[in-house]
Scaffold this active site. Structure first.
Site, PDB file in Angstrom:
ATOM      1  N   ARG A 176       5.597  -6.764  -1.569  1.00  0.00           N
ATOM      2  CA  ARG A 176       4.766  -5.632  -1.155  1.00  0.00           C
ATOM      3  C   ARG A 176       3.451  -6.140  -0.569  1.00  0.00           C
ATOM      4  NH1 ARG A 176       0.961  -6.516  -3.852  1.00  0.00           N
ATOM      5  NH2 ARG A 176      -0.203  -4.854  -2.810  1.00  0.00           N
ATOM      6  N   GLY A 177       2.697  -5.162  -0.013  1.00  0.00           N
ATOM      7  CA  GLY A 177       1.470  -5.535   0.696  1.00  0.00           C
ATOM      8  C   GLY A 177       1.833  -5.711   2.165  1.00  0.00           C
ATOM      9  N   LYS A 229      -3.728   2.131   0.286  1.00  0.00           N
ATOM     10  CA  LYS A 229      -3.163   2.653  -0.965  1.00  0.00           C
ATOM     11  C   LYS A 229      -3.839   3.957  -1.400  1.00  0.00           C
ATOM     12  CE  LYS A 229      -0.389   1.475  -2.818  1.00  0.00           C
ATOM     13  NZ  LYS A 229       0.938   2.110  -2.574  1.00  0.00           N
ATOM     14  N   ASP A 247      -3.153  -0.837   5.485  1.00  0.00           N
ATOM     15  CA  ASP A 247      -1.750  -0.884   5.922  1.00  0.00           C
ATOM     16  C   ASP A 247      -1.599  -0.580   7.405  1.00  0.00           C
ATOM     17  OD1 ASP A 247      -1.507  -0.650   2.902  1.00  0.00           O
ATOM     18  OD2 ASP A 247       0.539  -1.073   3.575  1.00  0.00           O
TER      19      ASP A 247
HETATM   20  O1  MRU Z   1       2.489   0.005  -1.707  1.00  0.00           O
HETATM   21  P1  MRU Z   1       1.907  -1.375  -1.551  1.00  0.00           P
HETATM   22  O2  MRU Z   1       1.646  -2.044  -2.863  1.00  0.00           O
HETATM   23  O3  MRU Z   1       2.682  -2.220  -0.583  1.00  0.00           O
HETATM   24  O4  MRU Z   1       0.490  -1.086  -0.891  1.00  0.00           O
HETATM   25  C1  MRU Z   1      -0.313  -2.165  -0.554  1.00  0.00           C
HETATM   26  C2  MRU Z   1      -1.679  -1.761  -0.149  1.00  0.00           C
HETATM   27  O5  MRU Z   1      -1.997  -0.603   0.000  1.00  0.00           O
HETATM   28  C3  MRU Z   1      -2.632  -2.873   0.180  1.00  0.00           C
HETATM   29  O6  MRU Z   1      -3.940  -2.482  -0.095  1.00  0.00           O
HETATM   30  C4  MRU Z   1      -2.504  -3.160   1.669  1.00  0.00           C
HETATM   31  O7  MRU Z   1      -1.190  -3.464   2.030  1.00  0.00           O
HETATM   32  C5  MRU Z   1      -3.412  -4.209   2.087  1.00  0.00           C
HETATM   33  S1  MRU Z   1      -2.635  -5.754   1.866  1.00  0.00           S
HETATM   34  C6  MRU Z   1      -3.499  -7.004   2.176  1.00  0.00           C
END
Ligand code: MRU
Length: 331
Positions: free
Chosen positions: A46-47, A231, A220
């Site tokens: 994830r991320g 997020k 994202d």
């Molecule tokens: O749902 P996720 O855990 O993939 O969401 C991730 C986020 O919202 C992070 O803050 C975002 O991807 C920035 S990553 C460097």
């Protein structure tokens, strides 16, 4: 030791299973594009930058398998999570190499290196903002786990600390899946960076009592005007930071910027299953008859952003469209 979220060797994509952290360190070996798509959908990986790199290697595995043509493999991976722009950049980078008859693994390796190098550059570009002692609040996990190595939001903090800054990090727990409490705290603890995990609804209190000097988050997808998706819960932190005169920084590699979107209004927001809200660790919290809603992201308007920390330097929201236009103009 530095964290690496994933790595590829000889037809196997190895990923650190982020669902198992911080309790257990589990490495999963993925050998097909279908397995990579499943890992992205379930937040095993994830991320935004990490899922972009995972998807790039998913395309490499699809090419090896010979089960799908490039367009179908791209569609399978692209259907996993709609919000992160990086996912589509990773897919399209390898698809272009595949369709041109070029070396797909070389394309994926180069993409991974670019993401890691850009995150390190974000660290160098943003570190001076945190040069003096700073109490910094962050939301979700925008560390190495989310970006393969270094992080986006955590990179400037890592570099500032290596240069001698005395930092303390407030870590939002980040319901429903607790990426802050589980993953950001895990990364900070490994590096002995002082921090405290707080309930999501405590952030406003600490912003109002003067115990937060700056907020830094990842993203994202960032539209041309600087509105951005991150997020769920990011928007309210930005509003409360603004209300209290606390600077709010957004750190991201170029793959997160989507200059084709004029504003945040057209950014797709993923809605995930009700169970993620209704349960924690398998335990049901809510009455069986109660429904839940689970948007995974929210959109923060650019007016709440003090600056974007990019691999090319610190950019004010009013300058973003010009910087992005310059990047896409033929050199
Ligand atoms: O749902 P996720 O855990 O993939 O969401 C991730 C986020 O919202 C992070 O803050 C975002 O991807 C920035 S990553 C460097």
């Amino acid at each position: 030791m530095a964290v690496r979220a994933l790595w590829y060797r000889r037809g196997v994509l190895s990923v650190l299973d982020q669902r198992a952290l911080p309790g257990r360190t589990v490495i999963l070996r993925l050998r097909s594009v279908d397995a990579v798509a499943r890992a992205i959908r379930t937040l095993t990986v994830r991320g935004a930058p990490s899922i972009g790199v995972a998807a790039a290697y998913g395309m490499v595995l699809a090419h090896r398998q010979g089960k799908y043509p490039p367009a179908q493999a791209a569609k399978l991976l692209g259907s996993t999570r709609p919000t992160a722009h990086d996912l589509f950049v990773g897919i399209e980078t390898v698809r272009a190499a595949w369709e041109a008859g070029a070396d797909v693994q070389r394309a994926a390796d180069a993409y991974r290196r670019k993401v890691v190098d850009e995150c390190h550059a974000i660290g160098r570009a943003g570190a001076s903002l945190f040069a003096r002692s700073h109490n910094v609040l962050t939301h979700c996990n925008a560390g190495a786990l989310a970006t393969v190595e270094w992080g986006t939001a955590l990179a400037p903090l890592r570099v500032a600390r290596a240069r001698g800054a005395r930092l303390f990090v407030w870590v939002d727990e980040t319901r429903p899946l607790l990426q802050g409490a589980r993953l950001t705290a895990w990364e900070l603890a490994r590096e002995h960076i002082p921090h405290a995990v707080i309930a999501d609804n405590a952030a406003g209190h600490f912003l109002a009592t003067g115990e937060v000097d700056a907020v830094i988050v990842g993203a994202d997808r960032i539209a041309r005007n600087g509105d951005f998706a991150n997020k769920i819960g990011t928007y309210e932190k930005a509003v409360v930071a603004h209300e209290n005169g606390v600077p709010f920084y957004v750190a991201a590699p170029w793959s997160t910027f989507d200059p084709r979107r004029a504003s945040g209004a057209s950014i797709p927001v993923e809605e995930r299953g009700e169970e993620e809200v209704a349960r924690i660790g398998g335990h049901r919290l809510t009455p069986r008859t109660s429904r839940s809603r689970n948007p995974a992201f929210d959109i923060t308007p650019a007016r709440f952003v003090t600056a974007f920390i990019t691999p090319g330097g610190v950019v004010r929201p009013r300058d973003l469209a010009r910087v992005l236009a310059r990047r896409s103009a033929p050199q």
